[in-house]
Design a protein around this motif. Structure first.
Motif, PDB file in Angstrom:
ATOM      1  N   HIS A   1       0.844  -1.190   0.000  1.00 36.98           N
ATOM      2  CA  HIS A   1       0.000   0.000   0.000  1.00 36.98           C
ATOM      3  C   HIS A   1       0.881   1.243   0.000  1.00 36.98           C
ATOM      4  N   VAL A   2       0.305   2.356  -0.373  1.00 39.60           N
ATOM      5  CA  VAL A   2       1.041   3.610  -0.547  1.00 39.60           C
ATOM      6  C   VAL A   2       1.810   4.001   0.709  1.00 39.60           C
TER       7      VAL A   2
ATOM      8  N   LEU B   1      -5.090   5.013  -8.598  1.00 40.84           N
ATOM      9  CA  LEU B   1      -4.921   5.832  -7.403  1.00 40.84           C
ATOM     10  C   LEU B   1      -5.659   7.172  -7.504  1.00 40.84           C
TER      11      LEU B   1
ATOM     12  N   ASP C   1      -3.648   9.886  -3.080  1.00 36.95           N
ATOM     13  CA  ASP C   1      -2.760   8.714  -3.034  1.00 36.95           C
ATOM     14  C   ASP C   1      -1.573   8.886  -3.976  1.00 36.95           C
TER      15      ASP C   1
END
Length: 174
Positions: free
Chosen positions: A16-17, A37, A41
């Protein structure tokens, strides 16, 4: 993908980011990622990647297939010229290679951090929002100018434009 590279200490798969802030890398690979995204994000990811690569003088590799092979729930097909402009605006020097895959256009961007200070996450998010607006305007214009849909390829392009317009509107309203 994580399972394939679980035993390789040289490869880190980021789930995940938020995890980007906690890694160290010389090369960051984003393959079929940015098109799913939201602007916030994208800003978080690009901000982390910029700092990471500036420290190590590394490279960002971005690859995408356009148009998307099939509609994805949270995806917008991102034309290469929009992503090149975005990355240049947020502090990267970008080189591009385009090629054909399965009847679709694909591209790969190699980006290095330009000298200077990183942009604030808010500025990157604003640039991402602007990129989505430009893509939306292009999709609307393409849809408006579409003639008769006589082939499967015509219909795939039309579906990508319609789906892209709907998804971008959702992104910009959330």
């Amino acid at each position: 993908m994580a399972e394939l590279h679980a035993d390789d200490p040289g490869i880190t798969i980021v789930p995940h980011v938020e995890a980007l802030a906690h890694i160290s890398a010389d090369v960051v690979l984003l393959t079929n990622v940015l098109h799913v995204l939201r602007p916030a994000d994208i800003a978080e990811a690009v901000s982390c990647i910029w700092k990471l690569l500036a420290e190590r003088k590394g490279v960002l590799i971005v690859s995408e297939i356009f148009p998307l092979l099939m509609p994805e729930q949270n995806a917008v097909p991102v034309p290469d010229h929009h992503l090149v402009m975005f990355l240049r605006e947020v502090g990267f020097a970008v080189a591009q290679v385009s090629f054909e895959v399965a009847g679709c256009s694909a591209y790969c961007l190699a980006a290095k951090v330009k000298p200077g200070s990183p942009l604030a996450a808010e500025a990157i998010e604003s640039a991402a929002i602007n990129m989505w607006r430009q893509i939306n305007a292009e999709f609307v214009a393409n849809y408006a100018d579409a003639g008769p849909m006589t082939s499967l390829e015509d219909q795939k392009r039309l579906l990508n434009w319609v789906f892209g317009i709907a998804r971008i509107q959702h992104i910009l309203q959330s």
